[in-house]
Design an enzyme around this catalytic site. Sequence first.
Site, PDB file in Angstrom:
ATOM      1  CG  ASN A 106      41.378 -15.987 -18.307  1.00  0.00           C
ATOM      2  OD1 ASN A 106      40.246 -15.580 -18.044  1.00  0.00           O
ATOM      3  ND2 ASN A 106      41.673 -16.548 -19.468  1.00  0.00           N
ATOM      4  CD  GLU A 108      39.183 -18.854 -18.451  1.00  0.00           C
ATOM      5  OE1 GLU A 108      39.449 -19.379 -19.553  1.00  0.00           O
ATOM      6  OE2 GLU A 108      39.810 -19.110 -17.409  1.00  0.00           O
ATOM      7  CG  ASP A 118      47.428 -24.550 -22.088  1.00  0.00           C
ATOM      8  OD1 ASP A 118      46.308 -24.747 -21.591  1.00  0.00           O
ATOM      9  OD2 ASP A 118      47.598 -24.161 -23.259  1.00  0.00           O
TER      10      ASP A 118
END
Length: 349
Positions: free
Chosen positions: A215, A218, A286
């Site tokens: 993301n 990150e 996920d």
Amino acid sequence: MLHVQVLPTTERLLRRIDAMAGQPVAMLVDLVADVFITGTPKRISREAPVLILSYQGERLTPGGGANAVANVAALGGRPLPLGVVGDDAHGQGLLAELAARGVTTEGIAVRPGYRTPTKVRILGGGRHSIKQQIVRYDIEETLELTSEERERFTRLLRGWSGMARVAILSDYGYGAVEPAMLPRVRDALGEGATLIADSRYRLGGFAGLDGATPNEEEAEALLGSTIDDDPDRLEEAGRTLRERLGARFLLITRGSRGMSLFQPRVSAHLPVSGTDQVADVTGAGDTVIGTFALAQAAGADPLEAALLADYAGGVVVMKTGTATCSPEELKRAVETDPRPLKELRWGWS
């Protein structure tokens, strides 16, 4: 020489969804149990200024890397998970949940005395209203793989060689997904396999993978700089991070701003699918990596896979709790929302 990327069509994306059925995906993941406890407001406690709930019930769903496994299964794929759970109630409940979804659990090691990572959310609201999260507590324990577990995973991976052409490494920091396992996965599945990683804290340690789905936060942490909403910074960040990882493609998810795909000679910026007025973002990442990987197992190129992941993410954020997306829901999103295809913006490295 100018590189031209052909834009996918709605019909082509729909065919890719059909092709997902039965496609195997090897998955080395940190397995997490998500527990949701619900209740209705009763009164304010006389002991402390806190709300007292009248207990309604609780449910356990796959979380963390297990949610990526559940999403592959929900889309009709065949997840082949490797991971570790404890011999506690949450570990047993997680195994039962995965098995109920048709997931083979032979690659999941049960470690005595280990506490399965668990995120417990307390939700409250009217009896017939949508419940809101009040507080969450986490049960966390990290582990180090034993040599026996590493060998077991490697042996299973070798048995899947020639069958699984795509592998996911979903690292939540609990220890089951080591950067040192990447060469083992590559060697076991063969050079032709596509390895995709999502790592919350140490993506830089997985250099040599084929793709990654961080993301924006990150990505910023890895680069040590902010992107904000600056298109030039985004292009520079995506190009730099992809090259640093030695990856063929990099998909940066950006919440309500959609997602951006970076390849060697071209980048593509996708608007968010559906609405940015979301119900719950729990586990959306996920869903993205699960859909992205399964689409590639079904023959999609990275852009087609990114578009399908964008659509699937738009579906699950409209659901409460840790959720999955079915093939029918994904098809409906592709058929009814033209924005990701029509408003896709190109960038050039």
